[in-house]
Design a protein around this motif. Sequence first.
Motif, PDB file in Angstrom:
ATOM      1  N   GLU A  29       0.914  -1.194   0.007  1.00  0.00           N
ATOM      2  CA  GLU A  29      -0.015   0.145  -0.209  1.00  0.00           C
ATOM      3  C   GLU A  29       0.854   1.260   0.082  1.00  0.00           C
ATOM      4  N   ARG A  30       2.013   1.228   0.892  1.00  0.00           N
ATOM      5  CA  ARG A  30       2.823   2.616   1.048  1.00  0.00           C
ATOM      6  C   ARG A  30       3.427   2.519  -0.542  1.00  0.00           C
ATOM      7  N   LEU A  31       4.066   1.444  -1.152  1.00  0.00           N
ATOM      8  CA  LEU A  31       4.356   1.556  -2.417  1.00  0.00           C
ATOM      9  C   LEU A  31       3.567   2.256  -3.473  1.00  0.00           C
ATOM     10  N   ASP A  32       2.209   1.761  -3.528  1.00  0.00           N
ATOM     11  CA  ASP A  32       1.378   2.374  -4.382  1.00  0.00           C
ATOM     12  C   ASP A  32       1.242   3.832  -4.026  1.00  0.00           C
ATOM     13  N   GLN A  33       1.194   4.238  -2.819  1.00  0.00           N
ATOM     14  CA  GLN A  33       1.239   5.660  -2.520  1.00  0.00           C
ATOM     15  C   GLN A  33       2.469   6.544  -3.143  1.00  0.00           C
ATOM     16  N   TRP A  34       3.755   5.883  -2.773  1.00  0.00           N
ATOM     17  CA  TRP A  34       4.627   6.122  -3.448  1.00  0.00           C
ATOM     18  C   TRP A  34       4.717   6.372  -4.915  1.00  0.00           C
ATOM     19  N   TYR A  35       4.166   5.708  -5.594  1.00  0.00           N
ATOM     20  CA  TYR A  35       4.072   5.826  -7.062  1.00  0.00           C
ATOM     21  C   TYR A  35       3.054   6.373  -7.608  1.00  0.00           C
ATOM     22  N   SER A  36       2.135   7.006  -6.532  1.00  0.00           N
ATOM     23  CA  SER A  36       1.007   7.785  -7.064  1.00  0.00           C
ATOM     24  C   SER A  36       1.753   9.321  -7.681  1.00  0.00           C
ATOM     25  N   GLU A  37       2.761   9.446  -7.297  1.00  0.00           N
ATOM     26  CA  GLU A  37       3.641  10.966  -7.915  1.00  0.00           C
ATOM     27  C   GLU A  37       3.789  10.380  -9.101  1.00  0.00           C
ATOM     28  N   LYS A  38       3.261  11.416 -10.262  1.00  0.00           N
ATOM     29  CA  LYS A  38       3.682  11.189 -11.563  1.00  0.00           C
ATOM     30  C   LYS A  38       4.920  11.335 -12.209  1.00  0.00           C
ATOM     31  N   SER A  39       5.738  11.899 -11.118  1.00  0.00           N
ATOM     32  CA  SER A  39       7.213  12.226 -11.577  1.00  0.00           C
ATOM     33  C   SER A  39       8.169  11.068 -11.628  1.00  0.00           C
ATOM     34  N   ARG A  40       7.369   9.720 -10.957  1.00  0.00           N
ATOM     35  CA  ARG A  40       8.193   8.476 -10.847  1.00  0.00           C
ATOM     36  C   ARG A  40       8.362   8.091 -12.617  1.00  0.00           C
ATOM     37  N   PHE A  41       7.822   8.480 -13.328  1.00  0.00           N
ATOM     38  CA  PHE A  41       7.891   8.077 -14.695  1.00  0.00           C
ATOM     39  C   PHE A  41       8.286   9.351 -15.456  1.00  0.00           C
ATOM     40  N   PHE A  42       9.119   9.175 -16.599  1.00  0.00           N
ATOM     41  CA  PHE A  42       9.438  10.322 -17.464  1.00  0.00           C
ATOM     42  C   PHE A  42      10.089   9.856 -18.464  1.00  0.00           C
ATOM     43  N   ARG A  43      10.174  10.542 -19.625  1.00  0.00           N
ATOM     44  CA  ARG A  43      10.739  10.220 -21.104  1.00  0.00           C
ATOM     45  C   ARG A  43      11.731  11.405 -21.375  1.00  0.00           C
ATOM     46  N   VAL A  44      12.645  11.099 -22.085  1.00  0.00           N
ATOM     47  CA  VAL A  44      13.440  12.181 -22.723  1.00  0.00           C
ATOM     48  C   VAL A  44      13.870  11.687 -24.134  1.00  0.00           C
ATOM     49  N   ASP A  45      13.909  12.436 -25.261  1.00  0.00           N
ATOM     50  CA  ASP A  45      14.131  12.176 -26.449  1.00  0.00           C
ATOM     51  C   ASP A  45      15.543  12.864 -26.715  1.00  0.00           C
ATOM     52  N   LEU A  46      16.356  12.260 -27.677  1.00  0.00           N
ATOM     53  CA  LEU A  46      17.726  12.611 -27.970  1.00  0.00           C
ATOM     54  C   LEU A  46      17.872  12.504 -29.446  1.00  0.00           C
ATOM     55  N   LEU A  47      18.300  13.306 -30.122  1.00  0.00           N
ATOM     56  CA  LEU A  47      18.928  13.044 -31.595  1.00  0.00           C
ATOM     57  C   LEU A  47      19.965  12.508 -31.380  1.00  0.00           C
ATOM     58  N   LEU A  48      20.511  11.549 -32.115  1.00  0.00           N
ATOM     59  CA  LEU A  48      21.854  10.964 -32.094  1.00  0.00           C
ATOM     60  C   LEU A  48      22.796  11.704 -32.837  1.00  0.00           C
ATOM     61  N   SER A  49      24.099  11.854 -32.229  1.00  0.00           N
ATOM     62  CA  SER A  49      25.114  12.620 -32.863  1.00  0.00           C
ATOM     63  C   SER A  49      25.848  11.643 -33.835  1.00  0.00           C
ATOM     64  N   GLN A  50      26.240  12.221 -35.231  1.00  0.00           N
ATOM     65  CA  GLN A  50      26.996  11.441 -36.073  1.00  0.00           C
ATOM     66  C   GLN A  50      28.401  11.293 -35.498  1.00  0.00           C
ATOM     67  N   ASP A  51      28.870  12.298 -34.978  1.00  0.00           N
ATOM     68  CA  ASP A  51      30.461  12.287 -34.369  1.00  0.00           C
ATOM     69  C   ASP A  51      30.463  11.242 -33.466  1.00  0.00           C
TER      70      ASP A  51
END
Length: 347
Positions: free
Chosen positions: A250-272
């Motif tokens: 139950e405490r884990l579920d409460q901890w994961y109720s924070e939306k910031s526990r998951f996020f995504r970042v996209d990155l263009l790949l450098s040819q160098d």
Amino acid sequence: MIATVKPEKKTLTYSSIQCFRTCPKKYQNRYLEGLVPKEKDDCLYFGTVIHHALETWYGLYGQAYDLRCGEVLRILDEQCKDRETDTNVLKIFLQASAMMRAYMEHYRYEQLDIQEVEMKFTGTIRNPDTGAESRTFDMAGKVDLVTNYRDKLYIVEHKTRSSMPDNEEEFLDELWADTQIHLYANYLRQNGLPVVGVIYNILCKPTIKQKFGETEEEFNIRYAELAAKNKNGKSTAKRQLPESDAEYAERLDQWYSEKSRFFRVDLLLSQDRLAMVEREVWSITKQYLEQNRRNEFFCNTDSCFNWGRPCDYFPYCKSGYSKEMKEQLFGITEDVHPEFLEWSAND
């Protein structure tokens, strides 16, 4: 005329390359002798459990939400079937279940244009200066997802982290240094998939631990300290009892109720950066051939205590490669690259 038979090439993967970079002796132990520790590393085990759960979730993309959730939870149950007798497996089960329940709800309505799930690839290692093909090695790997994003192909890479980065710039610096994803991109391009970037799918591991309460002796000491601070020599303190599995879940579920526990970042790949990785792979093959020729795989003692703990092979190396220590700590596997094995509940 006698026909010459070309020797079968060895397969390199990101994991084996990273192992050689870290310590050639560790590479020899793991990939040439097939030594695998008998005891599981909890952090690696947790990552493997989550990886298979995500593979199941995205493998059923487009199916009904309840069906996908049920199958993911079933996979978690099967992967952690030893939890009734192993407290470490129980901890992993509780944490992984909470993570995936929250993740599935968080991304319940996402729309991804998925091209491939758990895509395996092979490729040719070449001299970046001459284009000559390696006569000893080929490359192989497996990417989590390939998706069409902004009308371009991107790799989606799942990552579990203990915490969020302090700032985006610092995190982008970490991503630039990620050899794995640039290596994958090189070989996907070689296979005709013109990937241009990566989407990092970050899942934060829980930082809260299950409360195990206090012993009678610990309570008596704490009670005495609190009572000594009161004029009447008494205290209302009560003994802290162990937290049940249900309470911790139950405490884990409460901890994961924070939306910031998951996020995504996209990155263009450098040819160098891609070119740098290509050169590094070629250089590593040359180092391997030289050490293999001399039968001298060096022990990099600077890496013996990476991540604040001894390497799995440290006791074996320290013992002078004792046969008794080898038999005590390791099993032998013929599955040199386990990342390509199809998982089943009986593994």
